[in-house]
Design an enzyme around this catalytic site. Structure first.
Site, short mmCIF file in Angstrom:
data_model
loop_
_atom_site.label_atom_id
_atom_site.label_comp_id
_atom_site.label_asym_id
_atom_site.label_seq_id
_atom_site.Cartn_x
_atom_site.Cartn_y
_atom_site.Cartn_z
N ASP A 1 4.37 2.71 6.38
CA ASP A 1 3.39 2.71 7.73
C ASP A 1 4.52 2.08 8.78
O ASP A 1 5.44 1.82 8.21
CB ASP A 1 2.42 2.54 7.47
CG ASP A 1 2.94 0.01 7.59
OD1 ASP A 1 3.38 -0.15 6.10
OD2 ASP A 1 2.18 -0.36 7.91
N ARG B 1 0.53 6.06 8.14
CA ARG B 1 0.78 6.45 6.29
C ARG B 1 0.48 7.76 5.61
O ARG B 1 1.22 8.11 4.98
CB ARG B 1 0.02 5.77 5.93
CG ARG B 1 0.37 3.97 5.93
CD ARG B 1 -0.53 3.06 4.56
NE ARG B 1 -0.11 1.77 5.26
CZ ARG B 1 0.51 0.33 4.84
NH1 ARG B 1 1.47 1.45 3.68
NH2 ARG B 1 0.26 0.01 5.16
N PHE C 1 15.04 2.95 10.77
CA PHE C 1 13.01 3.18 9.95
C PHE C 1 11.95 4.42 9.60
O PHE C 1 12.27 5.08 10.55
CB PHE C 1 12.64 1.54 11.01
CG PHE C 1 11.28 1.12 10.71
CD1 PHE C 1 11.38 0.58 8.99
CD2 PHE C 1 10.14 2.00 10.97
CE1 PHE C 1 9.84 0.19 9.21
CE2 PHE C 1 8.90 1.29 10.95
CZ PHE C 1 8.80 0.40 9.85
N LYS D 1 17.56 2.80 0.59
CA LYS D 1 18.27 3.59 2.01
C LYS D 1 19.69 2.28 1.32
O LYS D 1 19.30 1.79 0.03
CB LYS D 1 17.88 1.83 3.01
CG LYS D 1 16.30 2.92 3.34
CD LYS D 1 16.04 2.01 4.49
CE LYS D 1 14.60 2.77 5.44
NZ LYS D 1 14.84 1.67 6.43
N GLU E 1 7.85 1.95 -6.55
CA GLU E 1 7.61 1.83 -5.44
C GLU E 1 7.68 2.76 -4.03
O GLU E 1 8.44 3.99 -4.58
CB GLU E 1 9.55 0.88 -5.20
CG GLU E 1 9.30 -0.55 -5.79
CD GLU E 1 8.92 -1.00 -3.87
OE1 GLU E 1 7.67 -0.53 -3.12
OE2 GLU E 1 8.33 -1.85 -3.49
N ASP E 2 7.45 2.55 -3.06
CA ASP E 2 8.22 3.26 -2.04
C ASP E 2 9.66 3.90 -1.59
O ASP E 2 10.08 4.89 -1.51
CB ASP E 2 6.86 3.80 -0.98
CG ASP E 2 6.97 2.00 -0.71
OD1 ASP E 2 8.25 1.18 -0.84
OD2 ASP E 2 6.32 1.48 0.36
N ASP F 1 15.17 -1.72 0.58
CA ASP F 1 15.62 -1.21 2.15
C ASP F 1 16.64 -2.05 1.24
O ASP F 1 18.11 -2.02 1.23
CB ASP F 1 15.21 -1.49 3.02
CG ASP F 1 15.66 -1.71 4.20
OD1 ASP F 1 16.91 -1.78 4.30
OD2 ASP F 1 14.84 -1.98 5.45
N LYS G 1 1.18 -0.99 -0.17
CA LYS G 1 -0.01 0.24 0.33
C LYS G 1 1.25 1.47 -0.17
O LYS G 1 0.52 2.47 -0.64
CB LYS G 1 -0.91 0.02 1.25
CG LYS G 1 -1.71 -1.15 1.18
CD LYS G 1 -2.27 -1.11 1.99
CE LYS G 1 -2.85 -2.55 3.13
NZ LYS G 1 -3.13 -2.44 4.28
P1 IMP Z 1 13.02 -4.26 0.60
O1 IMP Z 1 12.42 -6.00 0.40
O2 IMP Z 1 14.37 -4.73 2.06
O3 IMP Z 1 13.51 -4.00 -0.33
O4 IMP Z 1 11.89 -3.87 1.65
C1 IMP Z 1 10.51 -3.52 0.82
C2 IMP Z 1 9.71 -2.88 1.35
O5 IMP Z 1 9.93 -2.77 2.85
C3 IMP Z 1 9.00 -1.54 0.69
O6 IMP Z 1 8.34 -1.99 -0.24
C4 IMP Z 1 8.00 -1.19 2.21
O7 IMP Z 1 6.98 -1.19 2.01
C5 IMP Z 1 9.13 -2.16 3.66
N1 IMP Z 1 9.85 -1.29 4.02
C6 IMP Z 1 11.43 -0.78 3.79
N2 IMP Z 1 12.09 0.29 4.76
C7 IMP Z 1 11.32 0.33 5.73
C8 IMP Z 1 10.82 2.16 6.29
O8 IMP Z 1 11.58 2.35 7.10
N3 IMP Z 1 9.54 2.22 6.74
C9 IMP Z 1 8.19 1.13 6.42
N4 IMP Z 1 8.84 0.64 5.16
C10 IMP Z 1 9.82 -0.16 5.14
MG MG Z 2 6.57 -1.14 -0.68
#
Ligand code: IMP
Ligand code: MG
Length: 181
Positions: free
Chosen positions: A161, A167, A154, A133, A101-102, A105, A45
């Site tokens: 969220d 959000r 974070f 990140k 994408e938001d 990470d 979301k």
């Molecule tokens: P990744 O697979 O580690 O790259 O993480 C992807 C998903 O984790 C993102 O699309 C977010 O929904 C969530 N996410 C990663 N870091 C954060 C954060 O700092 N705050 C909130 N959601 C996060």
């Molecule tokens: Mg996401």
């Protein structure tokens, strides 16, 4: 909800900074996709506000679809396990797909998502993310457009969220560790 909130210990990106950057990205996307009829694929979301603002800042006509995947559960650490909770309604055959994408990470979610969409016959799969990140560098994914590079904390707001809260913050900030520890 304004970013000036007691649970936010540090402001990373203000609403004004986001709108300036979104306009710049939209102009680049308009140029890149000028004759490609792009399909924007938002990741639910967290990408909802970004998709809404970015697509409206673009002059190009776009179509949009949404996917929901899970990688995090309710905590703050990536599990590395990706599941499709809601799949696309659109046939990707021959389409130029732009994943919206938001945040990236670990990059695990995105790396899985790009290869998944590429196997469906898309003509191209590119990524635009609002935030990135430092850990994202460890995974080999080609992210063509990035809004802001931020530290590893974070963060919440502008779609992001913690347990479905924050959000609606108008910008992005660091959540006070006392809220989740
Ligand atoms: P990744 O697979 O580690 O790259 O993480 C992807 C998903 O984790 C993102 O699309 C977010 O929904 C969530 N996410 C990663 N870091 C954060 C954060 O700092 N705050 C909130 N959601 C996060
Ligand atoms: Mg996401």
């Amino acid at each position: 909800m304004h970013l000036n909130h007691p649970d936010i210990t540090k402001v990373l990106v203000t609403a004004d900074q986001i709108s300036v950057r979104v306009a710049e990205l939209a102009a680049e996307l308009d140029e890149y996709y000028a004759d490609k009829d792009p399909l924007l694929v938002g990741v639910l979301k967290g990408a909802v506000p970004f998709m809404a603002d970015l697509s409206r800042a673009m002059e190009l006509s776009t179509t949009q679809d949404w996917m929901a995947v899970s990688s995090y559960g309710s905590g703050t650490i990536s599990s590395g396990v990706v599941r499709i909770l809601k799949d696309l309604d659109t046939d990707l055959d021959g389409r130029h797909v732009l994943i919206v994408e938001d945040i990236i990470d670990s990059g695990l979610t995105l790396s899985w998502l790009t290869s998944n969409l590429a196997t469906r016959g898309a003509a191209s799969v590119e990524v635009v993310t609002l935030l990135r990140k430092p850990d994202a560098a460890k995974v080999k994914i080609d992210v063509r457009w990035v809004g802001f590079d931020i530290p590893s904390d974070f963060v919440v707001g502008y779609g992001l969220d913690y347990n479905e809260r924050y959000r609606s913050l108008d910008g992005v900030g660091v959540l006070a560790p006392s809220v989740y520890s």
